[in-house]
Design an enzyme around this catalytic site. Sequence first.
Site, PDB file in Angstrom:
ATOM      1  N   LYS A  13       0.148  16.291 -27.619  1.00 33.83           N
ATOM      2  CA  LYS A  13       0.835  17.378 -26.907  1.00 33.83           C
ATOM      3  C   LYS A  13       2.276  16.977 -26.568  1.00 33.83           C
ATOM      4  CE  LYS A  13      -2.239  17.400 -23.543  1.00 33.83           C
ATOM      5  NZ  LYS A  13      -3.140  16.291 -23.991  1.00 33.83           N
ATOM      6  N   ARG A  88      -5.768  22.866 -16.779  1.00 30.64           N
ATOM      7  CA  ARG A  88      -6.808  21.942 -17.221  1.00 30.64           C
ATOM      8  C   ARG A  88      -8.164  22.328 -16.692  1.00 30.64           C
ATOM      9  NH1 ARG A  88      -3.354  17.299 -18.136  1.00 30.64           N
ATOM     10  NH2 ARG A  88      -4.570  15.626 -19.015  1.00 30.64           N
ATOM     11  N   ARG A 127      -0.771   3.505 -27.694  1.00 33.05           N
ATOM     12  CA  ARG A 127       0.451   4.171 -27.217  1.00 33.05           C
ATOM     13  C   ARG A 127       1.289   3.241 -26.345  1.00 33.05           C
ATOM     14  NH1 ARG A 127       0.033   9.775 -24.223  1.00 33.05           N
ATOM     15  NH2 ARG A 127      -1.465   8.595 -22.985  1.00 33.05           N
ATOM     16  N   ARG A 159       0.527   2.845 -20.413  1.00 37.40           N
ATOM     17  CA  ARG A 159       0.126   3.654 -19.262  1.00 37.40           C
ATOM     18  C   ARG A 159      -1.158   3.099 -18.668  1.00 37.40           C
ATOM     19  NH1 ARG A 159       0.427  10.043 -20.629  1.00 37.40           N
ATOM     20  NH2 ARG A 159      -1.655  10.027 -19.717  1.00 37.40           N
ATOM     21  N   ARG A 170     -11.354   9.912 -19.335  1.00 40.04           N
ATOM     22  CA  ARG A 170     -10.505  11.083 -19.605  1.00 40.04           C
ATOM     23  C   ARG A 170     -11.126  11.979 -20.667  1.00 40.04           C
ATOM     24  NH1 ARG A 170      -5.431   8.042 -21.222  1.00 40.04           N
ATOM     25  NH2 ARG A 170      -4.395  10.031 -21.592  1.00 40.04           N
TER      26      ARG A 170
END
Length: 220
Positions: A13, A88, A127, A159, A170
């Site tokens: 996203k 969400r 990431r 992160r 998640r």
Amino acid sequence: MNIILLGPPGAGKGTQAKKIQEYYSLPHISTGDILRENINNNTGLGIKAKSYMSRGELVPDELLITLIKDRLSKKDCDEGFMLDGYPRTIPQADALQMILTESGKKIDAVLNISVDDNELIKRLSGRRMCKCGASFHVLFNSPEKEDVCDACKGKLYQREDDKPEAISNRLNVYKKQTQPLIDYYDKKKILRTIDGSKDISQIFEEIKKVLEEYDKKDTK
Ligand code: AP5
Ligand code: MG
Ligand code: ZN
């Protein structure tokens, strides 16, 4: 045009939002980025959000609804906006609809970026982020110099919620609380699913095509 980018954690996203923002000059509103900025600045909201986020759980709806109402009232949203990571939950989607109706606006397009779990786990665990907002991947989208941002030369970091335990949390939270939004927007006939497993530029080409179709529908 008012757009929502929907999709599981790691679907791309944020990566696609940066491209859409440049191409269509739409403000990119990432609730995750706004919350992380609040954590860095130690604001009241940041302090409340921090523990939920590091565990990979959702921050309570009432905090997010206040945040998004405030953000959408800013002048830069008058000519369109792109939401990344909001809504969400169904209550967040209902609240969004009320906020927009009050100001005579609506959502034009919901792009549902679809990627399977194995690929999501690979994307999230590799990431690397930069303070300037840029995001990289150690294998799929690597910076020119290891651990250094191409854009600002800042040092890249991982992160907190990209560590293994938070990732699996998640993905579960997404399935339980966010996935029902696919149906919610499909019933409103504004949802389009994009195959998010291709490479970054192919996905962007697909998104441009889809957005042009919405645009044509709008002007008919
Ligand atoms: P948020 O920041 O929104 O995180 P997320 O939804 O978990 O999504 P990500 O940002 O992890 O993934 P992405 O889809 O943006 O993927 P990216 O482009 O980076 O939310 C974080 C937390 O904040 C939540 O858990 C929650 O606690 C809280 N929160 C936020 N909004 C909330 C709300 N509305 N309500 C309640 N709580 C809220 O790509 C991932 C990686 O893959 C990158 O390394 C990238 O380089 C790579 N990549 C991208 N595309 C491709 C591709 N096509 N091929 C190969 N690699 C790719
Ligand atoms: Mg993101
Ligand atoms: Zn940077």
